[in-house]
Design a protein around this motif. Structure first.
Motif, mmCIF file in Angstrom:
data_model
loop_
_atom_site.group_PDB
_atom_site.id
_atom_site.type_symbol
_atom_site.label_atom_id
_atom_site.label_comp_id
_atom_site.label_asym_id
_atom_site.label_seq_id
_atom_site.Cartn_x
_atom_site.Cartn_y
_atom_site.Cartn_z
ATOM 1 N N LEU A 16 0.844 -1.134 0.082
ATOM 2 C CA LEU A 16 -0.087 -0.155 0.198
ATOM 3 C C LEU A 16 0.822 1.050 -0.003
ATOM 4 C CD1 LEU A 16 -2.633 -0.897 2.720
ATOM 5 C CD2 LEU A 16 -3.110 -0.697 0.160
ATOM 6 N N GLU A 17 2.130 1.084 0.533
ATOM 7 C CA GLU A 17 3.094 2.225 0.603
ATOM 8 C C GLU A 17 3.765 2.513 -0.572
ATOM 9 O OE1 GLU A 17 3.617 3.116 5.384
ATOM 10 O OE2 GLU A 17 4.652 1.406 4.529
ATOM 11 N N THR A 18 3.761 1.485 -1.764
ATOM 12 C CA THR A 18 4.470 1.282 -2.800
ATOM 13 C C THR A 18 3.770 1.882 -4.034
ATOM 14 O OG1 THR A 18 5.935 -0.330 -1.902
ATOM 15 C CG2 THR A 18 6.003 -0.115 -4.200
ATOM 16 N N PRO A 19 3.866 2.907 -4.537
ATOM 17 C CA PRO A 19 3.115 3.669 -5.784
ATOM 18 C C PRO A 19 2.921 2.533 -6.703
ATOM 19 C CG PRO A 19 4.730 5.118 -4.860
ATOM 20 C CD PRO A 19 5.042 3.897 -4.355
ATOM 21 N N VAL A 20 3.956 1.822 -7.194
ATOM 22 C CA VAL A 20 3.759 0.840 -8.208
ATOM 23 C C VAL A 20 2.557 0.066 -8.194
ATOM 24 C CG1 VAL A 20 4.771 -0.638 -9.811
ATOM 25 C CG2 VAL A 20 6.007 1.255 -9.091
ATOM 26 N N VAL A 21 2.577 -0.472 -6.668
ATOM 27 C CA VAL A 21 1.544 -1.917 -6.690
ATOM 28 C C VAL A 21 0.681 -1.335 -5.752
ATOM 29 C CG1 VAL A 21 3.315 -3.515 -7.046
ATOM 30 C CG2 VAL A 21 3.044 -2.596 -4.978
ATOM 31 N N ARG A 22 0.464 -0.217 -5.338
ATOM 32 C CA ARG A 22 -0.598 0.322 -4.426
ATOM 33 C C ARG A 22 -2.088 0.169 -4.950
ATOM 34 N NH1 ARG A 22 -4.040 4.718 -3.001
ATOM 35 N NH2 ARG A 22 -4.235 4.795 -0.580
ATOM 36 N N SER A 23 -2.458 0.434 -6.290
ATOM 37 C CA SER A 23 -3.982 -0.054 -6.753
ATOM 38 C C SER A 23 -4.141 -1.454 -6.667
ATOM 39 C CB SER A 23 -3.980 0.757 -7.907
ATOM 40 O OG SER A 23 -3.144 0.122 -8.928
ATOM 41 N N VAL A 24 -3.208 -2.113 -7.047
ATOM 42 C CA VAL A 24 -3.543 -3.627 -7.327
ATOM 43 C C VAL A 24 -3.765 -4.276 -5.738
ATOM 44 C CG1 VAL A 24 -2.578 -5.977 -7.544
ATOM 45 C CG2 VAL A 24 -2.084 -3.900 -9.280
ATOM 46 N N ALA A 25 -3.139 -3.585 -4.698
ATOM 47 C CA ALA A 25 -3.155 -3.965 -3.316
ATOM 48 C C ALA A 25 -4.447 -3.376 -2.812
ATOM 49 C CB ALA A 25 -1.981 -3.430 -2.464
ATOM 50 N N VAL A 26 -4.901 -2.446 -3.215
ATOM 51 C CA VAL A 26 -6.088 -1.907 -2.491
ATOM 52 C C VAL A 26 -7.228 -2.731 -3.004
ATOM 53 C CG1 VAL A 26 -7.544 0.101 -2.794
ATOM 54 C CG2 VAL A 26 -5.533 0.635 -2.161
ATOM 55 N N SER A 27 -7.245 -3.020 -4.425
ATOM 56 C CA SER A 27 -8.392 -3.875 -5.066
ATOM 57 C C SER A 27 -8.184 -5.224 -4.375
ATOM 58 C CB SER A 27 -7.899 -3.889 -6.416
ATOM 59 O OG SER A 27 -8.692 -4.771 -7.199
ATOM 60 N N GLY A 28 -7.334 -5.794 -4.106
ATOM 61 C CA GLY A 28 -7.189 -6.899 -3.606
ATOM 62 C C GLY A 28 -7.648 -7.033 -2.040
ATOM 63 N N LEU A 29 -7.239 -6.053 -1.398
ATOM 64 C CA LEU A 29 -7.742 -6.093 0.163
ATOM 65 C C LEU A 29 -9.041 -5.578 0.327
ATOM 66 C CD1 LEU A 29 -4.770 -4.196 1.607
ATOM 67 C CD2 LEU A 29 -5.577 -6.188 2.371
ATOM 68 N N VAL A 30 -9.755 -4.813 -0.726
ATOM 69 C CA VAL A 30 -11.103 -4.370 -0.753
ATOM 70 C C VAL A 30 -11.961 -5.734 -1.060
ATOM 71 C CG1 VAL A 30 -13.033 -3.155 -1.958
ATOM 72 C CG2 VAL A 30 -10.829 -2.058 -1.214
ATOM 73 N N ARG A 31 -11.639 -6.475 -2.183
ATOM 74 C CA ARG A 31 -12.156 -7.782 -2.327
ATOM 75 C C ARG A 31 -12.231 -8.802 -1.226
ATOM 76 N NH1 ARG A 31 -9.289 -7.467 -7.253
ATOM 77 N NH2 ARG A 31 -7.809 -9.301 -6.354
ATOM 78 N N MET A 32 -11.005 -8.800 -0.486
ATOM 79 C CA MET A 32 -10.905 -9.718 0.635
ATOM 80 C C MET A 32 -11.902 -9.511 1.605
ATOM 81 S SD MET A 32 -7.699 -10.476 2.907
ATOM 82 C CE MET A 32 -7.814 -9.383 3.894
ATOM 83 N N HIS A 33 -11.586 -8.086 2.079
ATOM 84 C CA HIS A 33 -12.544 -7.780 3.094
ATOM 85 C C HIS A 33 -13.822 -7.669 3.037
ATOM 86 C CE1 HIS A 33 -8.689 -5.884 4.881
ATOM 87 N NE2 HIS A 33 -9.546 -6.186 5.987
ATOM 88 N N THR A 34 -14.527 -7.237 1.656
ATOM 89 C CA THR A 34 -15.715 -7.450 1.505
ATOM 90 C C THR A 34 -16.275 -8.859 1.471
ATOM 91 O OG1 THR A 34 -15.954 -5.502 -0.148
ATOM 92 C CG2 THR A 34 -17.798 -7.180 -0.460
ATOM 93 N N LYS A 35 -15.381 -9.918 0.925
ATOM 94 C CA LYS A 35 -15.864 -11.137 0.891
ATOM 95 C C LYS A 35 -16.149 -11.755 2.479
ATOM 96 C CE LYS A 35 -14.295 -15.736 -0.806
ATOM 97 N NZ LYS A 35 -13.180 -16.457 -1.249
ATOM 98 N N ILE A 36 -15.075 -11.461 3.111
ATOM 99 C CA ILE A 36 -15.020 -12.043 4.711
ATOM 100 C C ILE A 36 -16.355 -11.358 5.272
ATOM 101 C CG2 ILE A 36 -13.938 -11.451 6.896
ATOM 102 C CD1 ILE A 36 -11.234 -11.464 5.503
ATOM 103 N N PHE A 37 -16.640 -10.126 5.324
ATOM 104 C CA PHE A 37 -17.733 -9.547 5.674
ATOM 105 C C PHE A 37 -19.189 -10.213 5.273
ATOM 106 C CE2 PHE A 37 -14.347 -7.138 7.770
ATOM 107 C CZ PHE A 37 -14.736 -7.195 9.016
ATOM 108 N N LEU A 38 -19.050 -10.183 4.096
ATOM 109 C CA LEU A 38 -20.522 -10.820 3.415
ATOM 110 C C LEU A 38 -20.711 -12.093 3.839
ATOM 111 C CD1 LEU A 38 -20.490 -9.437 -0.389
ATOM 112 C CD2 LEU A 38 -21.644 -8.565 1.715
ATOM 113 N N GLY A 39 -19.414 -12.947 4.182
ATOM 114 C CA GLY A 39 -19.578 -14.202 4.674
ATOM 115 C C GLY A 39 -20.082 -14.154 6.244
ATOM 116 N N LYS A 40 -20.295 -12.905 6.925
ATOM 117 C CA LYS A 40 -20.653 -12.801 8.147
ATOM 118 C C LYS A 40 -22.500 -12.256 8.221
ATOM 119 C CE LYS A 40 -16.349 -11.944 10.228
ATOM 120 N NZ LYS A 40 -15.421 -11.461 11.000
#
Length: 197
Positions: A16-40
């Motif tokens: 998240l602190e690395t400009p080159v991969v930040r957008s990819v990391a944000v997208s992955g983390l958003v997907r992961m958190h949404t999936k986890i909480f939709l499971g709850k």
């Protein structure tokens, strides 16, 4: 609040602190958190909450990074974002998704009062200045659940500090020492191909 912390969390921070991969990391983390909480979530309500959760978790990535910039540890910065999410769940009456009991919301807010106050974050306004200008996508509330809140995924008794469960199952108050060599390729959403871009 009780969180888990392992090498992947530190790798995700670095991504998240690395400009080159930040957008990819944000997208992955958003997907992961949404999936986890939709499971709850109540299965009958999960689909209608997806867009809202995507927007919520994307906004909290900014508060996470700001907390790190202000000197909070990885565990503290991540806890801040989880508290923001729990405020949002509470406001919508989504108590079955909450990680902390309703009666501990105020204690968690007070613990990070300085950060929350600086960025206008309250229980009623979980994102404060981190809210997107267009707001979050709407999702139906279930306010009736606040009358007798059930939160099967909440763990009480951890409101006085950040508690971290390590990969070995050890409970550490305050979190682990951050490694100097976090590997960005191990971050959520980031693969070897992403690093080559």
């Amino acid at each position: 609040m009780k969180l888990r912390q392992n090498a992947r969390h530190f790798a995700s921070r670095k991504a998240l602190e690395t400009p080159v991969v930040r957008s990819v990391a944000v997208s992955g983390l958003v997907r992961m958190h949404t999936k986890i909480f939709l499971g709850k979530a109540d299965p009958e309500r999960a689909d209608e909450r997806k867009d809202h959760l995507d927007g919520l978790f994307e906004a909290t990535m900014d508060s996470y990074l700001k907390a790190l910039q202000e000197g909070y540890t990885e565990a503290e910065a991540r806890e801040i974002t989880h508290i923001q999410a729990n405020f949002d769940f509470y406001n919508h009456g989504w108590t079955e998704m909450m990680e902390i009991p309703v009666d501990e919301l105020e204690a968690h807010h007070e613990r990070y009062g300085e950060f929350f106050g600086r960025w206008d974050i309250t229980i009623d306004d979980p994102l404060g200045q981190f809210a997107p200008p267009e707001g979050l996508p709407e999702a139906p509330s279930t306010p009736e659940r606040l009358e007798d809140p059930e939160h099967p995924h909440a763990e009480g008794g951890f409101a006085d500090d950040v508690y971290v469960e390590t990969e070995d199952g050890e409970l550490v108050v305050g979190g682990q020492t951050e490694p100097d060599d976090a590997d960005v390729s191990k971050a959520v959403g980031v693969g070897d191909d992403d690093l080559e871009d």
